[in-house]
Write a protein that holds these residues in place. Structure first.
Motif, mmCIF file in Angstrom:
data_model
loop_
_atom_site.group_PDB
_atom_site.id
_atom_site.type_symbol
_atom_site.label_atom_id
_atom_site.label_comp_id
_atom_site.label_asym_id
_atom_site.label_seq_id
_atom_site.Cartn_x
_atom_site.Cartn_y
_atom_site.Cartn_z
ATOM 1 N N ALA A 94 0.829 -1.210 0.000
ATOM 2 C CA ALA A 94 0.000 0.000 0.000
ATOM 3 C C ALA A 94 0.861 1.258 0.000
ATOM 4 N N THR A 123 -6.017 2.147 3.031
ATOM 5 C CA THR A 123 -5.598 0.744 3.008
ATOM 6 C C THR A 123 -4.337 0.525 3.833
ATOM 7 N N SER A 126 -5.189 0.884 7.483
ATOM 8 C CA SER A 126 -5.983 -0.252 7.963
ATOM 9 C C SER A 126 -5.096 -1.459 8.243
ATOM 10 N N TYR A 127 -4.216 -1.777 7.315
ATOM 11 C CA TYR A 127 -3.292 -2.886 7.539
ATOM 12 C C TYR A 127 -2.427 -2.642 8.774
ATOM 13 N N ASN A 153 -12.790 3.354 8.182
ATOM 14 C CA ASN A 153 -13.442 2.885 6.958
ATOM 15 C C ASN A 153 -14.760 3.603 6.711
#
Length: 208
Positions: A94, A123, A126-127, A153
């Motif tokens: 990402a 992304t 989030s990871y 999100n």
């Protein structure tokens, strides 16, 4: 055999076909505005700047790499380091594609570049939050990170919906304003003609 067929299909559809499409677009980059070429292949490059006509292949490769990092890398609880490997690879991918997006900015529209930037940033974050949540041993801290991830999100989804609504408003605002102006003009003309007719009728009655 099913695994072999699946791997072959993934290679043909996910690697070979996008690669051939990218090579075809690069070789024919001088024909991108020819009418016959536009009719056949414009859906592959119309959203991108001319020098980055092949960028659709990069996006397909990005999705394929994320899928491979999620499904193909081992995810087992036997080793904590191996269990974190897919998520760590996802973070690196990402960030890598986010840097490429910022450097290249391949889309014709600034809005699309901005949306792509927001999506890749969300992304990567989030990871990273998932990795942090897996490393924590306190249940409340894990719940808090999960709540932050869900809120992130939701914010991204809200941002996309806001951009879509604003785009639709910009598209329909001018026609709607023009229609209202014409309606007012027609209404004013009708009222003026009606008042003139009534005035004439009153004048004729007075004369008679």
């Amino acid at each position: 055999w099913m695994t072999v067929f699946g791997a072959v299909g993934l290679f043909l559809l996910g690697v070979l076909l996008p690669l051939l499409v990218g090579v075809m677009l690069w070789k024919n980059r001088h024909r991108l505005r020819e009418w016959d070429f536009v009719q056949r292949y414009s859906f592959l490059y119309s959203e991108y700047r001319r020098q980055y006509c092949y960028w659709e292949v990069v996006i397909i490769a990005r999705k394929l790499l994320f899928l491979a990092a999620t499904l193909l890398l081992p995810m087992t609880q036997a080793s904590v380091e191996i269990a974190y490997l897919p998520l760590q690879v996802g973070v690196m991918l990402a960030i890598l594609f986010l840097v490429c997006q910022e450097v290249v900015r391949p889309f014709n529209s600034a809005l699309l570049n901005h949306v792509e930037r927001i999506g890749l940033s969300a992304t990567a974050l989030s990871y990273s939050l998932i990795v942090c949540a897996m490393q924590l041993t306190i249940e409340r801290a894990q719940s808090a990170l999960v709540a932050v991830l869900a809120a992130l999100n939701l914010c991204v989804i809200g941002f996309f919906l806001f951009k879509i609504a604003r785009l639709l408003w910009d598209l329909f605002r001018a026609p709607a304003a023009r229609w209202l102006r014409l309606a007012r003009q027609k209404g004013g003309t009708w009222c003026s003609s009606r008042a003139t007719l009534v005035q004439r009728q009153v004048t004729s009655c007075c004369r008679s």
